[in-house]
Scaffold this motif. Structure first.
Motif, PDB file in Angstrom:
ATOM      1  N   PHE A 173      52.215  66.832 108.760  1.00  0.00           N
ATOM      2  CA  PHE A 173      52.664  67.831 107.816  1.00  0.00           C
ATOM      3  C   PHE A 173      53.139  69.107 108.502  1.00  0.00           C
ATOM      4  N   THR A 225      57.179  72.676 107.344  1.00  0.00           N
ATOM      5  CA  THR A 225      56.262  72.237 106.291  1.00  0.00           C
ATOM      6  C   THR A 225      56.921  72.290 104.927  1.00  0.00           C
ATOM      7  N   SER A 226      57.587  73.399 104.656  1.00  0.00           N
ATOM      8  CA  SER A 226      58.152  73.571 103.311  1.00  0.00           C
ATOM      9  C   SER A 226      59.291  72.586 103.044  1.00  0.00           C
ATOM     10  N   TYR A 274      57.901  72.494  91.930  1.00  0.00           N
ATOM     11  CA  TYR A 274      58.898  73.501  92.287  1.00  0.00           C
ATOM     12  C   TYR A 274      59.727  73.117  93.509  1.00  0.00           C
ATOM     13  N   ALA A 275      59.057  72.556  94.516  1.00  0.00           N
ATOM     14  CA  ALA A 275      59.783  72.282  95.760  1.00  0.00           C
ATOM     15  C   ALA A 275      60.722  71.096  95.584  1.00  0.00           C
ATOM     16  N   VAL A 311      58.119  68.474 101.392  1.00  0.00           N
ATOM     17  CA  VAL A 311      57.943  68.042  99.997  1.00  0.00           C
ATOM     18  C   VAL A 311      59.254  67.475  99.440  1.00  0.00           C
ATOM     19  N   GLY A 357      55.138  73.402  99.442  1.00  0.00           N
ATOM     20  CA  GLY A 357      56.584  73.495  99.641  1.00  0.00           C
ATOM     21  C   GLY A 357      57.243  74.646  98.901  1.00  0.00           C
ATOM     22  N   PRO A 408      61.873  69.160  92.235  1.00  0.00           N
ATOM     23  CA  PRO A 408      61.753  68.865  90.806  1.00  0.00           C
ATOM     24  C   PRO A 408      62.022  67.371  90.532  1.00  0.00           C
ATOM     25  N   VAL A 442      53.368  73.959  89.503  1.00  0.00           N
ATOM     26  CA  VAL A 442      53.746  74.422  90.840  1.00  0.00           C
ATOM     27  C   VAL A 442      54.120  73.228  91.721  1.00  0.00           C
ATOM     28  N   GLU A 463      52.342  77.046 101.000  1.00  0.00           N
ATOM     29  CA  GLU A 463      53.244  76.493 102.005  1.00  0.00           C
ATOM     30  C   GLU A 463      53.194  74.970 101.976  1.00  0.00           C
ATOM     31  N   ARG A 517      48.714  67.658  91.509  1.00  0.00           N
ATOM     32  CA  ARG A 517      49.766  68.562  91.960  1.00  0.00           C
ATOM     33  C   ARG A 517      50.640  67.869  92.996  1.00  0.00           C
ATOM     34  N   LYS A 534      59.229  80.306  86.791  1.00  0.00           N
ATOM     35  CA  LYS A 534      58.961  79.595  88.039  1.00  0.00           C
ATOM     36  C   LYS A 534      58.699  80.589  89.179  1.00  0.00           C
TER      37      LYS A 534
END
Lengths: 296, 316, 238
Positions: free
Chosen positions: C51, C73-74, C105-106, C77, A183, C108, C102, A180, C149, A164
């Motif tokens: 966003f 922003t991060s 990831y932020a 998600v 996320g 799961p 990908v 970004e 995605r 990952k």
């Protein structure tokens, strides 16, 4: 033929291994943090001296003490990033480049302050070369460097494609804005970039110091060929940088082989210029490198 | 005695300060005005130094020479050869973006250094060129020639200062800053970006060549160690950042103040216990490296910031 | 599971003067809403503001009970908001499979395999391209990868910036059909579009921005029938 293999090919592969290990970090930092890290060579030197300091305490094969060098380079890289590079991150990257110039100097002067500026050998004495198939003679160190680099290449490939963190790193190198938006944890990616880059710099520094001797300019002298390797492999492509390292190392060493007649093709005193010429040529004609890296 | 010693200390400080001021002014043309990241200052400095040395020395079996020209001619030659070298480099490299130009220019400086070391017929290799004349050698003797040389250096600094300041305010300089701040819109406005950049680079390199020539005449001796990237390239960058890039007076002030710090710390480090005194130059390097970090983080505009328009970069 | 998006009194820009001012709109849970307007009306800025990619000077953005304005922003998600930018919306050097991975990831998803099956069922075209670098795909396929995605984190709300920009008419239809499929799974969709007619046909509600302000809102059918809208966006003829 055996002369070529013994005196040119193995040394070339060894130099190539050193460049490859150093160039991985340069390429990843360039791809993810977007700046040319001019202190990377001195990070290598720091790793070499860290290992040398450990050998003074534990008289075993220096290669077993590489983790001490890694610890030193990883700590230094994370420290420098936190206190010197990160405050400049929102500015044009050129400020970080200038800062890294200064950090290169800080690393070098600290090495000179602590360990002095003389040449120092990590292992005294000469070890007899291994003889393979009666004709091929290869020094144990060269073999160790080449095999270690090959193993690291395989592990790195696995890390980048199957984990990952590795995939996140490639994603950030590919498109930081989209990363970004998706996320991804950019701070973690940056941290791992430094950890891997610095760890491999320590390995590269160890082999470079064992191959000749440890001195404060060890890494700085290797910096430009490593930049050349990183660009050749495509910025942000660690595996490309490894290939680039081998190509540059081979080009440098093999340029002084007597390909035509009895004279060296290029005088050995201009050997290091080969990498610069390749680098400048690449920058002008193919800045994306051989493996389609990113363009800044 | 103490006072005369101090006097001549200050003279030598100001001579080298003046040579660094020239390098800073030159870098200010390239970086401060043109936004070109030249990390190969040492190379052009070296080209100038060797050119002027070879043109002015008497015949010697050890290196190319025997032209015995007067010093000003040597310096003109230094400017021309360094300028032409800069032109050749610029033709190839000037299109490169900042970081790439930095790498390419370091590479070129290294190649030039290899030439100085290896081409003994030209430069006498690492043994160097000696008996390089000073200007006004017929009128002054002994340490007074230092004073005359000081005047000579600062007249050149003044000339270069006036010339570059006029360039800065000229339509040429305005176009240049427009390109530096926003290349896309400048080229959209019909500016030939590449031509301007080549010109900037050549002018800067020629001045660097003059600075190199002056240092050769000052020390009367020249070897490849003079092109050490640390003492030339790096220190000049620190000076310009500290003084204020984009401002010519800032460039001179930065050169003088950093050079003073560099030199004066030597007096203090020499008083350290012997085992540390031998390492004094490393302590100074460490301090300059850290000083640069402080400048970058806290005083980015420098001692004398650029007057309007402020430096603005596109975020990339 | 799904929640309502409520934007109220939103003003935002990029540091300079605000690009959008006092924008208010709501997207009901599980609906498709489209934002229309002439060029420079602030449509993309609105999406970017939700966003957290602009600087918001006033107003609120709520998803259900959560206030989103002020979040990074991060952090969005994990709160259930996914976005698909207009250009460069895939990791070109990574394979389709990696692009989808990908996306998880932020945030799961509880059952990653099931989510992957679900997403691939929506985009069957991608099934035999999984090992290809996303950069080698056609524009329409890339759009699918990007949407896939975004869906891999099991979002409540998906923001799409001109999902059909630059696509052939055939792909345009495909993408709009896919949006209806996504709607069926209960996800709320807010998109900016240039193809006003087709977008209004599939949308539950439309919002028209002019000069960075609310101009007109209504259901898709209402707007399709509106004189002003027809003149401005639908090329006059019905």
């Amino acid at each position: 033929m055996s002369e070529f293999v013994n005196f040119y090919l193995f040394p070339a592969l060894t130099i190539g291994s050193i460049y490859a290990l150093g160039a991985v970090g340069i390429s990843m930092i360039f791809g993810i943090l977007r700046f040319a890290h001019f202190a990377h060579g001195d990070l290598m030197t720091l790793g070499a001296y860290g290992i040398m300091a450990a050998t003074a305490l534990m008289p075993v094969n220096p290669l077993l003490l590489v983790p001490f060098g890694m610890a030193l380079t990883i700590f230094s890289a994370l420290f420098v990033d936190r206190f010197f590079y990160r405050p400049l991150r929102d500015l044009p990257t050129i400020y970080t480049v200038i800062s890294s110039f200064g950090i290169a100097l800080v690393f070098r002067s600290m090495i000179q302050l602590i360990w002095g500026s003389e040449n120092q050998v990590l292992v005294a004495g000469v070890r007899p070369p291994l003889v393979l198939f009666d004709t091929i003679r290869v020094s144990v160190l060269h073999l160790q460097a080449i095999v270690t680099t090959a193993i690291i290449a395989v592990l790195l490939h696995y890390f980048l494609t199957a984990t990952k963190t590795g995939r996140s790193m490639r994603a950030v190198a590919d498109d930081p804005e989209l990363a970004e938006v998706s996320g991804l944890d950019t701070a973690k990616v940056v941290r791992w970039t430094w950890i891997i880059g610095a760890a491999l710099a320590a390995v590269a520094g160890a082999f470079a110091a064992l191959n000749t001797s440890a001195h404060p300019n060890l890494g700085w002298n290797l910096l430009l060929p490593m930049f050349a390797a990183a660009i050749l492999g495509g910025i942000g492509k660690p595996m490309g940088a490894m290939a680039g390292g081998f190509i540059i190392g081979m080009a440098e060493e093999l340029s002084s082989y007597h390909w035509i007649g009895d004279e060296a093709l290029i005088s050995p005193s201009y050997k290091t210029a080969i990498a610069f010429v390749i680098m400048i040529g690449l920058l002008i004609f193919r800045p994306q490198g051989l493996f389609k890296g990113r363009l800044l | 005695m103490e006072l005369t010693g101090l006097f001549f200390y200050i003279v030598s400080l100001l001579i080298l300060g003046g040579i660094y001021a020239l390098l800073c002014l030159a870098l200010n043309v390239q970086w401060g005005m043109g936004g070109l990241f030249n990390a190969g200052i040492a190379g052009f400095y070296g080209v100038g130094a060797y050119t002027s040395a070879i043109l002015t020395t008497a015949a010697s079996g050890r290196h190319l020479g025997g032209f015995s020209m007067p010093v000003p001619m040597g310096l003109v030659g230094a400017a021309i050869v360094a300028g032409v070298t800069g032109w050749a480099v610029a033709r190839i490299c000037v299109r490169l973006k900042s970081d790439y130009l930095a790498m390419a220019s370091i590479g070129i400086a290294e190649i030039l250094r290899l030439v100085f070391v290896n081409e003994s017929w030209l430069t006498n290799g690492s043994l160097g060129v000696s008996r390089i004349p000073r200007p006004f050698a017929d009128f002054t003797t002994g340490r007074m020639s230092d004073v005359a040389f000081l005047g000579f250096v600062w007249v050149i600094v003044l000339l270069v200062y006036v010339a570059t300041t006029r360039l800065y305010d000229s339509p040429w300089g305005r176009s240049l800053r427009a390109i530096r701040d926003n290349e896309t819109s400048a080229s959209a406005a019909g500016k030939n970006v590449e031509k301007f950049r080549v010109q900037t680079f050549v002018i800067g390199c020629a001045v660097m060549g003059i600075a190199g020539g002056l240092s050769a005449h000052y020390f009367r001796f020249l070897s490849p160690t003079a092109t050490d990237p640390l003492l030339t390239t790096f220190l000049v960058w620190v000076m310009l950042m500290a003084g204020g890039s984009g401002n010519n007076r800032g460039a001179i002030l930065g050169a003088l103040s950093i050079w003073t710090i560099w030199s004066v710390t030597e007096i203090f480090t020499n008083r350290l216990p012997p085992e540390w005194a031998t390492r004094s130059s490393f302590i100074r390097m460490l301090l300059v490296g850290l000083l640069l970090q402080v400048v970058l983080q806290r005083f980015r505009a420098g001692l004398l910031p650029e007057k309007s328009p402020p430096v603005r970069f596109r975020k990339d | 599971m799904t929640e309502q998006l409520a934007v109220a009194g939103l003003s935002a820009g990029y540091g300079g003067p605000p690009i959008i001012e006092d924008i208010s709109l709501t997207v009901e849970a599980g609906e498709i809403a489209v934002v229309l307007g002439p060029n420079g009306a602030g449509k993309s800025t609105l999406l970017k503001s939700i966003f957290a990619l602009t600087s918001v000077s006033a107003g609120s953005i709520r998803l259900g009970d959560r206030e989103l304005s002020g979040c990074k922003t991060s952090a969005l998600v994990p709160l259930g908001v996914s976005a698909v930018p207009q250009n460069k919306n895939v990791f070109a050097s990574m394979t389709v499979d990696e692009n989808l991975d990908v996306g998880t990831y932020a945030a799961p998803p509880p059952d990653q395999k099931a989510t992957r099956e679900k997403v691939l069922a929506l985009f069957p075209d991608l099934k035999d391209k999984l090992k290809q670098p996303a950069g080698e795909l056609s524009g329409g396929q890339r759009q699918m990868v990007a949407m896939g995605r975004a869906l891999m984190s099991e979002p409540k709300l998906v923001l799409l910036d001109e999902p059909t920009a630059g696509l052939s008419p055939a792909y345009l239809e495909r993408i709009f059909d896919l949006l209806l499929d996504i709607r069926k799974t209960g996800i709320t969709v807010l998109m900016v579009e240039q193809n006003a007619r087709q977008a209004l046909q599939i949308a539950d509600h439309g919002h028209i921005l002019v000069n960075g302000r609310n101009h007109l809102s209504g259901t898709g059918q209402e707007l399709l029938a509106d004189e002003d809208v027809r003149r401005l966006f639908l090329g006059g003829a019905a």
